[in-house]
Design a protein around this motif. Structure first.
Motif, PDB file in Angstrom:
ATOM      1  N   THR A  24       0.906  -1.152   0.176  1.00  0.00           N
ATOM      2  CA  THR A  24       0.120  -0.059  -0.055  1.00  0.00           C
ATOM      3  C   THR A  24       0.829   1.205   0.033  1.00  0.00           C
ATOM      4  O   THR A  24       2.330   1.078   0.286  1.00  0.00           O
ATOM      5  N   LEU A  33      -4.783  -1.475  -1.430  1.00  0.00           N
ATOM      6  CA  LEU A  33      -3.579  -1.748  -2.139  1.00  0.00           C
ATOM      7  C   LEU A  33      -3.285  -0.488  -3.241  1.00  0.00           C
ATOM      8  O   LEU A  33      -4.030   0.053  -3.603  1.00  0.00           O
ATOM      9  N   ALA A  42      -1.607   1.123  -7.022  1.00  0.00           N
ATOM     10  CA  ALA A  42      -1.776   0.703  -8.420  1.00  0.00           C
ATOM     11  C   ALA A  42      -0.819  -0.397  -8.670  1.00  0.00           C
ATOM     12  O   ALA A  42      -1.012  -1.294  -9.233  1.00  0.00           O
ATOM     13  N   GLU A  84      -1.537  -3.731  -7.127  1.00  0.00           N
ATOM     14  CA  GLU A  84      -2.622  -4.374  -8.021  1.00  0.00           C
ATOM     15  C   GLU A  84      -2.073  -5.153  -9.260  1.00  0.00           C
ATOM     16  O   GLU A  84      -2.331  -6.260  -9.633  1.00  0.00           O
ATOM     17  N   ALA A 102      -1.811  -9.254  -9.838  1.00  0.00           N
ATOM     18  CA  ALA A 102      -2.782  -9.669 -10.877  1.00  0.00           C
ATOM     19  C   ALA A 102      -1.783 -10.806 -11.949  1.00  0.00           C
ATOM     20  O   ALA A 102      -2.483 -11.611 -12.305  1.00  0.00           O
ATOM     21  N   ARG A 159      -6.919  -4.356   1.941  1.00  0.00           N
ATOM     22  CA  ARG A 159      -5.606  -4.769   1.387  1.00  0.00           C
ATOM     23  C   ARG A 159      -5.426  -6.120   1.325  1.00  0.00           C
ATOM     24  O   ARG A 159      -4.849  -6.690   0.337  1.00  0.00           O
ATOM     25  N   ARG A 213      -8.474  -7.762  -1.180  1.00  0.00           N
ATOM     26  CA  ARG A 213      -8.327  -7.738  -2.720  1.00  0.00           C
ATOM     27  C   ARG A 213      -7.006  -8.625  -2.990  1.00  0.00           C
ATOM     28  O   ARG A 213      -6.945  -8.970  -4.271  1.00  0.00           O
ATOM     29  N   THR A 214      -5.960  -8.502  -2.105  1.00  0.00           N
ATOM     30  CA  THR A 214      -4.930  -9.445  -2.631  1.00  0.00           C
ATOM     31  C   THR A 214      -5.446 -10.926  -2.818  1.00  0.00           C
ATOM     32  O   THR A 214      -4.993 -11.650  -3.651  1.00  0.00           O
ATOM     33  N   LEU A 233      -7.375 -11.220  -6.079  1.00  0.00           N
ATOM     34  CA  LEU A 233      -6.434 -11.120  -7.110  1.00  0.00           C
ATOM     35  C   LEU A 233      -5.447 -12.485  -7.397  1.00  0.00           C
ATOM     36  O   LEU A 233      -5.505 -12.869  -8.541  1.00  0.00           O
TER      37      LEU A 233
END
Length: 193
Positions: free
Chosen positions: A12, A28, A30, A33, A37, A57, A60-61, A64
């Motif tokens: 982050t 997170l 950019a 991200e 991915a 954070r 989302r991890t 992904l």
């Protein structure tokens, strides 16, 4: 036996600035991200139960690297750093009156100003681990990982840690009713084709 694989969330802006995040819900950045991915959980972890901290954070991890939404548990939320959240660790370390200590000097009773002790964090994590029913990946935070890995390795926050928590790796603990055992080597996430 249940295997629990721990994965630290991606970077982050606060990580990169050296700020203490704790329970602050920072997303997170950019770059993280994009980097995440490009990674995936390796087999058999891609089929394991998937959990994360409810903080953005971590959740989302998890999404992904797995391609699916995780179940979340408040037990996996980062340690509460109280009055120190948002501050720079280097500044706290430089102030001898702050009470800030490096991890090698914590002990289980260490408590950040206005925050949660390490032993309180351990108690909520032990309860969560006791409820696991199958092999599990948990995407969480460095404080959570350090406490779980300390429990599995016998480290008491009294000198250098016998492990280094790095991103992009699964740190695996074998859990039985009698003991927790940490695998000696972490498992790297795979690059997507």
């Amino acid at each position: 036996m249940i295997r629990l694989a721990l994965l630290r969330h991606g970077h982050t802006a606060w990580n990169r600035e050296g700020r203490i995040q704790g329970r602050s819900d920072i997303a997170l950045d950019a770059e993280a991200e994009v980097d995440l991915a490009a990674l995936a959980l390796p087999s058999p972890w891609d089929q394991a139960a998937l959990w994360s901290s409810p903080l953005k954070r971590a959740a989302r991890t998890a999404e992904l690297v797995s391609g699916r939404k995780p179940q979340t548990s408040d037990a996996l939320t980062e340690m509460n750093w109280g009055d120190w959240e948002g501050l720079h660790g280097t500044e706290l370390r430089a102030d001898p009156t702050s009470g800030f200590r490096d991890i090698e000097q914590w002990g289980w009773d260490y408590r950040p100003a206005g925050g949660e002790s390490v032993s309180e964090l351990r108690a909520r994590l032990q309860g969560w681990v006791a409820g696991l029913q199958s092999d599990t990946v948990a995407v969480c935070h460095i404080g959570v990982m350090r406490v779980l890995l300390a429990q599995a390795s016998g480290w008491n926050f009294d000198g250098p840690a016998p492990f280094a928590v790095k991103r992009g790796r699964l740190f695996v603990i074998e859990v039985t009713p009698e003991s927790w055992t940490m695998w000696p080597d972490p498992v790297r996430l795979e690059k997507r084709p």
